[in-house]
Design a protein around this motif. Structure first.
Motif, short mmCIF file in Angstrom:
data_model
loop_
_atom_site.label_atom_id
_atom_site.label_comp_id
_atom_site.label_asym_id
_atom_site.label_seq_id
_atom_site.Cartn_x
_atom_site.Cartn_y
_atom_site.Cartn_z
N ILE A 176 -3.41 -1.74 -10.16
CA ILE A 176 -4.72 -2.18 -9.66
C ILE A 176 -4.58 -3.48 -8.91
CG2 ILE A 176 -7.00 -3.01 -10.36
CD1 ILE A 176 -6.91 -0.94 -12.65
N GLU A 177 -3.83 -4.43 -9.45
CA GLU A 177 -3.62 -5.72 -8.78
C GLU A 177 -2.89 -5.54 -7.45
OE1 GLU A 177 -4.70 -8.87 -9.37
OE2 GLU A 177 -5.93 -7.91 -10.92
N ARG A 178 -1.89 -4.69 -7.43
CA ARG A 178 -1.07 -4.49 -6.23
C ARG A 178 -1.88 -3.86 -5.09
NH1 ARG A 178 3.31 -1.21 -8.02
NH2 ARG A 178 4.00 -3.11 -9.01
N HIS A 179 -2.72 -2.88 -5.41
CA HIS A 179 -3.38 -2.12 -4.35
C HIS A 179 -4.85 -2.47 -4.13
CE1 HIS A 179 -0.11 0.61 -3.44
NE2 HIS A 179 0.15 0.62 -4.73
N PHE A 180 -5.50 -3.04 -5.12
CA PHE A 180 -6.94 -3.25 -5.01
C PHE A 180 -7.29 -4.70 -5.31
CE2 PHE A 180 -6.22 1.07 -6.75
CZ PHE A 180 -6.43 1.76 -5.56
N ALA A 181 -6.72 -5.62 -4.54
CA ALA A 181 -6.99 -7.05 -4.74
C ALA A 181 -8.46 -7.32 -4.46
CB ALA A 181 -6.12 -7.88 -3.80
N THR A 182 -9.07 -8.15 -5.30
CA THR A 182 -10.48 -8.50 -5.11
C THR A 182 -10.61 -9.99 -4.90
OG1 THR A 182 -10.80 -8.79 -7.47
CG2 THR A 182 -11.32 -6.64 -6.57
N SER A 183 -11.62 -10.34 -4.13
CA SER A 183 -11.93 -11.76 -3.97
C SER A 183 -12.82 -12.16 -5.14
CB SER A 183 -12.65 -12.00 -2.65
OG SER A 183 -13.90 -11.39 -2.66
N GLU A 184 -12.86 -13.42 -5.45
CA GLU A 184 -13.67 -13.89 -6.57
C GLU A 184 -15.16 -13.73 -6.29
OE1 GLU A 184 -12.53 -14.78 -9.58
OE2 GLU A 184 -10.63 -14.14 -8.77
N GLN A 185 -15.55 -13.82 -5.03
CA GLN A 185 -16.98 -13.70 -4.68
C GLN A 185 -17.26 -12.30 -4.17
OE1 GLN A 185 -17.46 -16.74 -1.77
NE2 GLN A 185 -17.61 -18.36 -3.29
N GLY A 186 -18.08 -11.60 -4.89
CA GLY A 186 -18.57 -10.30 -4.41
C GLY A 186 -17.64 -9.13 -4.63
#
Length: 191
Positions: A176-186
């Motif tokens: 999940i971390e490798r392919h679906f990085a998320t920003s902290e906002q939104g």
């Protein structure tokens, strides 16, 4: 063999043009239209296909009219286009960014993969995506054989087309971390 199709229901929608799906590299097969932030594929009637200009500007507004039917065997909605109207200036898009393809994880559900822990991997993937707030942004799709039965469970991350073999539930957070990085906002998804 006949398809079981319900009766035709007329429709009319207004949406943004996202592009064509072409057959043989030049024949229009489908129009890709965004309606309320969802992408739909509309199939123009054969007599209409030859008259559709291929230079329609991306994200321009179109009014599409036609008939819809539901195939009861496959559960798919079929949208047949009978008319297309370009709406120049009637509606202006607020923001017209290019629509990114929705991320998808394909998980083999055939017996070898499922027996070797595919069901647990699938459950862990669903819960991991929900924890990260990505449950709506990433689609999980169970598939047929991914051709590596002895190395199951197998999965493929799309649109990267990255194949993984012998996936264990504890491997899921790093995937999940490798392919679906998320920003902290939104929680915006970057694939």
């Amino acid at each position: 063999m006949s398809k079981s199709v319900t009766s035709m229901v007329p429709f009319q929608v207004v949406g943004q043009f996202l592009g064509f799906v072409l057959k043989d590299g030049y024949k229009v097969k489908y129009l890709r239209i965004s309606v309320d932030k969802r992408e739909y594929w509309f199939k123009p009637e054969k007599t209409l296909r030859d008259h559709i200009p291929l230079n329609i500007a991306l994200h321009s507004w179109l009014k599409v009219t036609g008939e819809s039917s539901l195939c009861s065997k496959k559960g798919k909605l079929k949208l047949r286009v009978l008319g297309i109207e370009h709406l120049s200036g009637e509606k202006t898009p607020e923001v017209a960014p290019a629509k990114a393809k929705k991320a998808t994880v394909l998980i083999c559900q055939k017996s070898d993969c499922w027996k070797n822990g595919g069901a647990r991997v699938c459950q862990r993937l669903e819960s991991g995506l929900e924890e990260k707030g990505l449950g709506e942004a990433v689609n999980i799709k169970l598939t047929g054989c991914l051709k590596q039965c002895k190395k199951g469970p197998n999965l493929v991350v799309m649109p990267d087309k990255k194949h993984y073999n012998q996936v264990a539930p504890q491997d899921v957070p790093s995937l999940i971390e490798r392919h679906f990085a998320t920003s902290e906002q939104g929680n915006s998804l970057s694939v």
